[in-house]
Design an enzyme around this catalytic site. Structure first.
Site, mmCIF file in Angstrom:
data_model
loop_
_atom_site.group_PDB
_atom_site.id
_atom_site.type_symbol
_atom_site.label_atom_id
_atom_site.label_comp_id
_atom_site.label_asym_id
_atom_site.label_seq_id
_atom_site.Cartn_x
_atom_site.Cartn_y
_atom_site.Cartn_z
ATOM 1 N N ASP A 15 -11.752 61.109 31.342
ATOM 2 C CA ASP A 15 -10.781 61.833 32.174
ATOM 3 C C ASP A 15 -9.600 60.904 32.452
ATOM 4 O O ASP A 15 -9.744 59.883 33.116
ATOM 5 C CB ASP A 15 -11.441 62.259 33.493
ATOM 6 C CG ASP A 15 -10.610 63.280 34.261
ATOM 7 O OD1 ASP A 15 -9.519 63.631 33.774
ATOM 8 O OD2 ASP A 15 -11.049 63.710 35.335
ATOM 9 N N ASP A 111 -5.816 66.226 28.703
ATOM 10 C CA ASP A 111 -6.082 64.900 29.265
ATOM 11 C C ASP A 111 -7.558 64.601 29.508
ATOM 12 O O ASP A 111 -7.891 63.651 30.219
ATOM 13 C CB ASP A 111 -5.308 64.719 30.573
ATOM 14 C CG ASP A 111 -5.755 65.686 31.653
ATOM 15 O OD1 ASP A 111 -6.434 66.681 31.328
ATOM 16 O OD2 ASP A 111 -5.419 65.461 32.827
ATOM 17 N N GLU A 112 -8.469 65.373 28.913
ATOM 18 C CA GLU A 112 -9.888 65.064 29.095
ATOM 19 C C GLU A 112 -10.705 65.584 27.924
ATOM 20 O O GLU A 112 -10.309 66.529 27.234
ATOM 21 C CB GLU A 112 -10.421 65.644 30.409
ATOM 22 C CG GLU A 112 -10.388 67.149 30.483
ATOM 23 C CD GLU A 112 -11.050 67.683 31.743
ATOM 24 O OE1 GLU A 112 -12.172 67.250 32.065
ATOM 25 O OE2 GLU A 112 -10.430 68.547 32.398
#
Length: 418
Positions: A15, A111-112
Site C-alpha cells: 500500500d 497505488d496498491e
C-alpha cells in the site's frame, strides 16, 4: 513464516503511502516535508482534497475535505491539481518492481496490490524481502509504502493498514483474536459505512462480534456477503492472487459538479443527458452492457441520495440510460438546489452474453429482425464466423480527461492480448 510439512501461503499487500502527494514530492523535492494537498478543481469552489501529505494530516487536513476548509485549518497548505499521467507512470514503475519478485502480482488500484510469494525462493525470508521491496521503492522511485504479510489477502490488507507510513507488519491467523477482534467493525476491510450500520442492528460492534455472529442471521441481513465477512473476521480468506483481476470491473459511471448550486430542472436533466452519453461510450468501449442504472444526487448541503432501477434488458444505449436516469431523478428530486449529479451503469454483462428478454413491447421489433439474423447465421456458418455482422463494430478511444475510474483504465494499455 515458519517452515513445516504443510506450509501456508505467503501473501503481501503493498500500500503506497499518500500516493499522489508522494509522487509530486518525488518530482519536486522542494515539496518534501511540507503540508501538501492534491485537490480536484483546485481553483474552483468545488475543490476537494483527494489526498494529502502526512505533514498536512498532522495539521488536521484529510480527504475528502472541501479545499476551503483545508486552507482554513492549514493556511500554509500547498495545493496542486492532480496529474494523472504522472501517477499512472509511477504506478507502472511500482508494479514493475513488484513483478521482479513474483509473476503473481494483482493490482487492486493505482497505488496498491497483492503479491503471492508462496512458490518463490523468497517465501522463507518474507520479512527480509518486504524490507528490500520497501527500500527499493523508496530509493528508486522516492515513494514510501506500507507492507502487510499474512497467509491470505484479507489479513495482508488488514496488516498493511496497521503501520503507516513505512510500516511492515506480519499478521498470523492465530493472532486474529488478539489483534483484529477488539477493533471496531467499521475498521474491517470490506465493511463500509452502510454495512457497518446494518451489522450494528444485530449488536455487532466489533470484529470479534462478527466472528461469533449467527451465520443465518448474517445471510438474511447481507445476502451471501454476510457469511463471507464472518469467515474473514475469523481470519479465513481463500481468494487467490489473480494478476488478471485488475481487468474486471463492476460498474461504469460518471459524475459532475455544477459550477453553482442549481434548481433548474432543464439544466439538471441536460447534465444527466451528457453524463449518460459518457457512460454509454465507455460501456461500448468495454463491450459490456448495464443491467441496472444508478443516479446520485448531491444537494447544496452535501447530503447525498442514490437510487437505482433494474432494466428490463441490458443496455449500452445513451438514450435508454438517460431516460431511466432522468426518470429516477424526477421521481426522487426534492426540488432543492443540486451541487452534483452522477449516472452509473452496474451489474455489467458482456455484450456477447447479453440475453434480450422478449416482451410485448420488443417482440414485434425482434420478430422483424429474425429473418435477417437467420440469414447472417447461415452465411457465417458457410463462410466463417463473424464474416457478416449486423452493424459495424467501432472501437472508440476513451477521452483523455483527467480522472480515475473504478474499472482501472490506467492498466489497460499494459494488458497482453490473449
Amino acid at each position: 513464516m515458519t517452515a513445516g510439512k504443510q506450509k501456508g501461503r505467503v501473501i503481501f499487500h503493498i500500500d503506497m503511502n499518500s500516493f499522489y502527494a508522494s509522487v509530486e514530492m518525488a518530482y519536486d523535492p522542494s515539496l518534501s516535508g511540507r503540508p501538501l494537498a492534491i485537490a480536484g478543481n483546485a481553483k474552483e469552489r468545488k475543490g476537494i482534497v483527494v489526498t494529502c501529505s502526512y505533514e498536512a494530516r498532522a495539521r488536521g487536513v484529510k480527504p475528502p475535505m472541501p479545499l476551503w476548509e483545508a486552507k482554513r485549518i492549514c493556511p500554509e497548505l500547498i495545493v496542486k491539481a492532480p496529474n494523472f499521467d504522472r501517477y499512472r507512470s509511477s504506478s507502472k514503475e511500482m508494479f514493475q518492481v513488484l513483478r521482479e519478485y513474483t509473476d503473481l502480482v494483482e493490482p487492486v488500484s493505482i497505488d496498491e496490490g497483492y503479491m503471492d510469494l508462496t512458490q518463490t525462493p523468497y517465501r522463507d525470508q518474507a520479512y527480509e524481502t518486504a524490507v528490500k521491496i520497501q527500500k527499493r521503492l523508496q530509493k528508486e522511485l522516492l515513494l514510501p509504502s506500507s507492507i502487510g504479510i499474512a497467509p491470505n489477502k484479507f489479513l495482508a490488507k488488514m496488516a498493511s493498514d496497521m503501520k503507516k507510513p513505512l510500516g511492515i507488519t506480519i499478521l498470523r491467523k492465530r493472532e486474529v483474536p488478539q489483534l483484529l477482534w477488539p477493533l471496531d467493525i467499521s475498521e474491517m476491510y470490506g465493511v463500509g459505512q452502510k454495512t457497518a450500520e446494518k451489522l450494528k442492528t444485530l449488536q455487532i460492534e466489533k470484529i470479534g462480534d462478527l466472528a461469533a455472529a449467527d451465520e443465518h442471521a448474517l445471510k438474511q441481513l447481507l445476502g451471501i456477503n454476510g457469511p463471507r465477512l464472518k469467515r474473514r473476521a475469523n481470519g479465513i480468506d481463500l481468494g487467490e492472487v489473480d494478476p488478471d483481476r485488475i481487468y474486471e470491473f463492476k460498474s461504469v459511471g460518471n459524475s459532475s459538479t455544477l459550477p453553482y448550486d442549481s434548481t433548474d430542472e432543464r439544466e439538471l436533466t441536460g447534465l444527466i443527458d451528457k453524463l449518460s452519453v459518457s457512460v454509454s461510450n465507455r460501456l461500448k468501449r468495454k463491450e459490456v452492457m448495464a443491467s441496472k442504472i444508478f443516479i446520485m444526487i448531491r444537494y447544496a448541503d452535501w447530503t447525498n441520495i442514490t437510487r437505482s432501477k433494474t432494466l428490463l434488458n441490458p443496455s449500452d444505449a445513451a438514450d435508454e440510460i438517460a431516460n431511466e436516469a432522468k426518470a429516477l431523478f424526477k421521481r426522487h428530486w426534492r426540488g432543492n438546489a443540486v451541487r452534483l449529479l452522477g449516472v452509473t451503469g452496474t451489474d455489467l454483462v458482456k455484450r456477447k452474453e447479453a440475453v434480450k428478454q422478449l416482451d410485448l413491447f420488443s417482440f414485434q421489433e425482434d420478430a422483424k429482425e429474425e429473418p435477417i439474423q437467420k440469414l447472417m447465421e447461415k452465411l457465417n456458418e458457410k463462410y466463417g464466423t463473424d464474416l457478416i455482422q449486423k452493424g459495424i463494430k467501432i472501437v472508440k478511444k476513451e477521452s483523455n480527461t483527467s480522472g480515475t475510474s473504478f474499472n482501472k483504465d490506467f492498466f489497460q494499455d499494459g494488458r497482453k492480448d490473449q
